[in-house]
Motif scaffolding. Sequence first.
Motif, PDB file in Angstrom:
ATOM      1  N   LYS A 212      50.115  10.903  60.268  1.00 17.98           N
ATOM      2  CA  LYS A 212      50.758  10.111  61.436  1.00 17.98           C
ATOM      3  C   LYS A 212      50.512  10.957  62.604  1.00 17.98           C
TER       4      LYS A 212
ATOM      5  N   SER B 203      55.138  11.814  65.291  1.00 17.84           N
ATOM      6  CA  SER B 203      55.961  11.027  64.238  1.00 17.84           C
ATOM      7  C   SER B 203      56.051  12.462  63.791  1.00 17.84           C
TER       8      SER B 203
ATOM      9  N   GLU C 212      46.763  11.324  64.001  1.00 21.49           N
ATOM     10  CA  GLU C 212      46.643  10.360  64.693  1.00 21.49           C
ATOM     11  C   GLU C 212      47.029   9.942  65.806  1.00 21.49           C
ATOM     12  N   GLU C 213      48.113   9.750  66.245  1.00 28.20           N
ATOM     13  CA  GLU C 213      48.615  10.258  67.895  1.00 28.20           C
ATOM     14  C   GLU C 213      48.753  11.047  68.762  1.00 28.20           C
TER      15      GLU C 213
END
Length: 269
Positions: free
Chosen positions: A73, A68, A76-77
Amino acid sequence: MKFIGAKDSGKVVIFGVPYDGTTCFRPGARFAPDGVRFFSENLETYSPALNRDLSSVEFTDAGNLEVSALPEKMVEEVEDFVNRIEIPVMIGGEHSVTYPVVRSLKKSYNNLTIVHFDAHADLRDEYSGTKFSHACVVRRILELGCRIVQVGVRSGTREEFKLIKEHPLIEKVDIKDLPQRLMEEQFVYFTVDIDYFDPAFAPGTGTPEPCGGSPVEFFEILYNLPPVKVVGFDVVEVSPPYDPSGVTRMLAAKIIREMILKFWGGEPC
Ligand code: MN
Ligand code: MN
């Protein structure tokens, strides 16, 4: 496209994170993963300096992560991905991509030391409205409780340099002292911001800073490191739009080959 010599399996996993969402000055690092792979084709799989060959190392290239644009985000990914692999070798992207890798590794290796090659301290608490900026990455890693060994830092705020002096978990070392400094370490992760090098050797980066190190010295020190357990590494901040001749991408590709062979290359041929 895969990094030269990559197999279909192996504990060592190369992956790219084409992300430059927090880059303040000149974006372009999102093009680095494929750019570095392209220039790896110009490398031999054999390293004369190490007398080892990528063809006898089990490592794979997992391609690029689709992340993202929002830094929270993205973090986290990338962490989710690294949780599922054994030994990460990441091609950035800007430097913010290092935080999630270290956060994942810290769960498996409590006693983790980060060797941070960079022109910049990257110790700001917040920058451009986010705590996940590439200018804050080492501050976030510090909060995880990792020891930080900085090499080549020559730019930052007065507060950042004060923190380097006073914080018990950070130290700044001369590259010549690195092998000795790492003798006693248990688990080590290397993060190489390409702007550690002098812009004469690595012009293709978003925030070049004069008076950096040379590749010859870097590799000499790398070859002389003690046999510590290295749990992964990354090369970040290569920016192909500012690298028209390709020398910066070529240097990044060579760093990746030599580090894989040095740390996980097995016995010399
Ligand atoms: Mn950096
Ligand atoms: Mn930098």
